[in-house]
Design a protein around this motif. Sequence first.
Motif, PDB file in Angstrom:
ATOM      1  N   ALA A 284       2.220  -7.295  -4.227  1.00  0.00           N
ATOM      2  CA  ALA A 284       1.452  -6.814  -5.502  1.00  0.00           C
ATOM      3  C   ALA A 284       0.480  -5.723  -5.488  1.00  0.00           C
ATOM      4  O   ALA A 284      -0.540  -6.162  -4.855  1.00  0.00           O
ATOM      5  CB  ALA A 284       1.359  -7.853  -6.302  1.00  0.00           C
ATOM      6  N   VAL A 285       0.426  -4.825  -6.019  1.00  0.00           N
ATOM      7  CA  VAL A 285      -0.621  -3.705  -5.877  1.00  0.00           C
ATOM      8  C   VAL A 285      -1.115  -3.660  -7.138  1.00  0.00           C
ATOM      9  O   VAL A 285      -0.631  -3.627  -8.304  1.00  0.00           O
ATOM     10  CB  VAL A 285       0.174  -2.563  -5.645  1.00  0.00           C
ATOM     11  CG1 VAL A 285      -1.049  -1.318  -5.885  1.00  0.00           C
ATOM     12  CG2 VAL A 285       0.853  -2.391  -4.436  1.00  0.00           C
ATOM     13  N   PRO A 286      -2.735  -3.934  -7.374  1.00  0.00           N
ATOM     14  CA  PRO A 286      -3.322  -3.953  -8.516  1.00  0.00           C
ATOM     15  C   PRO A 286      -3.137  -2.476  -9.387  1.00  0.00           C
ATOM     16  O   PRO A 286      -2.879  -1.633  -8.965  1.00  0.00           O
ATOM     17  CB  PRO A 286      -4.677  -3.934  -8.224  1.00  0.00           C
ATOM     18  CG  PRO A 286      -4.755  -4.522  -6.910  1.00  0.00           C
ATOM     19  CD  PRO A 286      -3.635  -4.045  -6.043  1.00  0.00           C
ATOM     20  N   ASN A 287      -3.217  -2.692 -10.805  1.00  0.00           N
ATOM     21  CA  ASN A 287      -2.875  -1.558 -11.566  1.00  0.00           C
ATOM     22  C   ASN A 287      -3.925  -0.722 -11.441  1.00  0.00           C
ATOM     23  O   ASN A 287      -3.902   0.702 -11.342  1.00  0.00           O
ATOM     24  CB  ASN A 287      -2.584  -1.964 -13.053  1.00  0.00           C
ATOM     25  CG  ASN A 287      -1.314  -2.579 -13.080  1.00  0.00           C
ATOM     26  OD1 ASN A 287      -0.381  -2.590 -12.481  1.00  0.00           O
ATOM     27  ND2 ASN A 287      -1.260  -3.848 -14.050  1.00  0.00           N
ATOM     28  N   MET A 288      -5.179  -0.976 -11.286  1.00  0.00           N
ATOM     29  CA  MET A 288      -6.177  -0.264 -10.905  1.00  0.00           C
ATOM     30  C   MET A 288      -7.260  -0.825 -10.098  1.00  0.00           C
ATOM     31  O   MET A 288      -7.573  -1.894 -10.231  1.00  0.00           O
ATOM     32  CB  MET A 288      -6.706   0.023 -12.605  1.00  0.00           C
ATOM     33  CG  MET A 288      -8.067   1.052 -12.453  1.00  0.00           C
ATOM     34  SD  MET A 288      -8.751   1.386 -14.103  1.00  0.00           S
ATOM     35  CE  MET A 288      -9.522  -0.279 -14.331  1.00  0.00           C
ATOM     36  N   ARG A 289      -8.036  -0.006  -9.380  1.00  0.00           N
ATOM     37  CA  ARG A 289      -9.039  -0.218  -8.645  1.00  0.00           C
ATOM     38  C   ARG A 289     -10.200   0.821  -8.708  1.00  0.00           C
ATOM     39  O   ARG A 289      -9.608   1.932  -8.727  1.00  0.00           O
ATOM     40  CB  ARG A 289      -8.603  -0.363  -6.975  1.00  0.00           C
ATOM     41  CG  ARG A 289      -7.607  -1.222  -6.988  1.00  0.00           C
ATOM     42  CD  ARG A 289      -7.338  -1.330  -5.284  1.00  0.00           C
ATOM     43  NE  ARG A 289      -8.523  -2.048  -4.374  1.00  0.00           N
ATOM     44  CZ  ARG A 289      -8.408  -3.257  -4.107  1.00  0.00           C
ATOM     45  NH1 ARG A 289      -7.142  -3.875  -4.550  1.00  0.00           N
ATOM     46  NH2 ARG A 289      -9.157  -3.673  -3.431  1.00  0.00           N
ATOM     47  N   PRO A 290     -11.240   0.307  -9.063  1.00  0.00           N
ATOM     48  CA  PRO A 290     -12.291   1.318  -9.445  1.00  0.00           C
ATOM     49  C   PRO A 290     -12.760   1.948  -8.256  1.00  0.00           C
ATOM     50  O   PRO A 290     -12.722   1.514  -7.037  1.00  0.00           O
ATOM     51  CB  PRO A 290     -13.539   0.415  -9.857  1.00  0.00           C
ATOM     52  CG  PRO A 290     -13.225  -1.002  -9.263  1.00  0.00           C
ATOM     53  CD  PRO A 290     -11.657  -1.201  -9.359  1.00  0.00           C
ATOM     54  N   SER A 291     -12.899   3.355  -8.132  1.00  0.00           N
ATOM     55  CA  SER A 291     -13.280   4.119  -6.986  1.00  0.00           C
ATOM     56  C   SER A 291     -14.677   3.779  -6.477  1.00  0.00           C
ATOM     57  O   SER A 291     -14.816   4.099  -5.297  1.00  0.00           O
ATOM     58  CB  SER A 291     -13.523   5.745  -7.396  1.00  0.00           C
ATOM     59  OG  SER A 291     -14.313   5.795  -8.384  1.00  0.00           O
TER      60      SER A 291
END
Length: 408
Positions: A284-291
């Motif tokens: 499962a890949v997170p929808n969003m990861r902060p840069s």
Amino acid sequence: MRLGREAWILCVLIGFFVVATAYLTQRGAQNQQREQPTTYSVGRGGTRALFELLGRQGFQAERFERPYTRLPANSGLLVMFEPLPRDLAEGEQNALWKWVENGGSFLLVVSKKGIGQGVGLESVAANSKVDRPGTIPVKSGISPLLQDVGTVWVEGDLRLDNRDKKKQKSLVSDSQGDYAIAFPRGKGAVTIVTEGLTASNAQLSRADNAVLFVNIAREYAKGGRKVILFDEYHQGFGYETAGGSSLWQAMGAPLRSAVWYLAAVCVILIYSLNRRFGAPIDIAVPNMRPSTEYIASMAGFYQRAQAADIPFEVIYHAFIRDLASRVDASPDMPTERLAEMAARRYGWTADPLKALFARAQAALAPQSMSMPAPDTSRKAARAREIEVFHLAQQIQDYRRKAELVRLI
């Protein structure tokens, strides 16, 4: 074996990596050569200016790319600049002195690596003294080599120790020692000059330095020995053996590095394509990861370790290195002098920059080995973090004002 789409993409990336490696290696070699004391270099440390100056003065200046065992008998002056990427081989020292004793003349510009790096001069030694850059007055009447020479520009802390003052004449000196010495040897002559009185592209035009080196050429390259040889063989040019070089040697360092990279990657590729890694597993890949996640995690790591001085040390030393490069100074130069050079360059006031350097060095100084109380330790660590943070901000401000290439 049939390659899939992913394998072809990997091959393309590998090819791009190999080409980039060869290009960057070549660029690094070219930048290094610009500061090398070779007549092929037009950089500050090169000697192309002297080579062309002697040619315009009517001398037959040539590049010599062979060992000293092949010195031509009709050449009058051999010029060697240190440091030498390629040391003298067995037999070259004896061949050089035999050539000098038969009427040749030898001009050696020494560096801190040692007198000649294998030439074998026992009557002269090189020592580090006090760096006193500036012009030095010269007594032009003591030697034909100093004709029309009023002053010369010198710098650096290297001096020559004249151990036989009866036979060896000091040409340029100060209270710390000699910058230039000349003496006869057999039918020929030897002139030794420190790198502080060098004929580099950056210094040749200063004071009467050019006149001095033209006088040396005029004194020794005459009669039946009018050829002036610039030693490029020991600067790394030319073949190391009489029979030429192999194909591997002729490829050059950049291409050889690329071949080694390509061979290693091919081995990994073949191994990977012939190995079963098991059934694919969906992750499962997170929808969003902060840069900024990586930056935040590293900042938290250093904070927990109470090691804020580690990233600040990187910032500080990078600033010193970049600022020294911009003002044409050495990174090892004392920070007070670097601050003065930067102030002259950019029109700043030197004192605030000196104070910044002093505070940064104090912040990076080793801490006391005594173990304070836990509360005191936490307060000291917090105060230290605040201090290095403010120092880093000030360094960043100076970077912007100096318009350095890389901002941290």
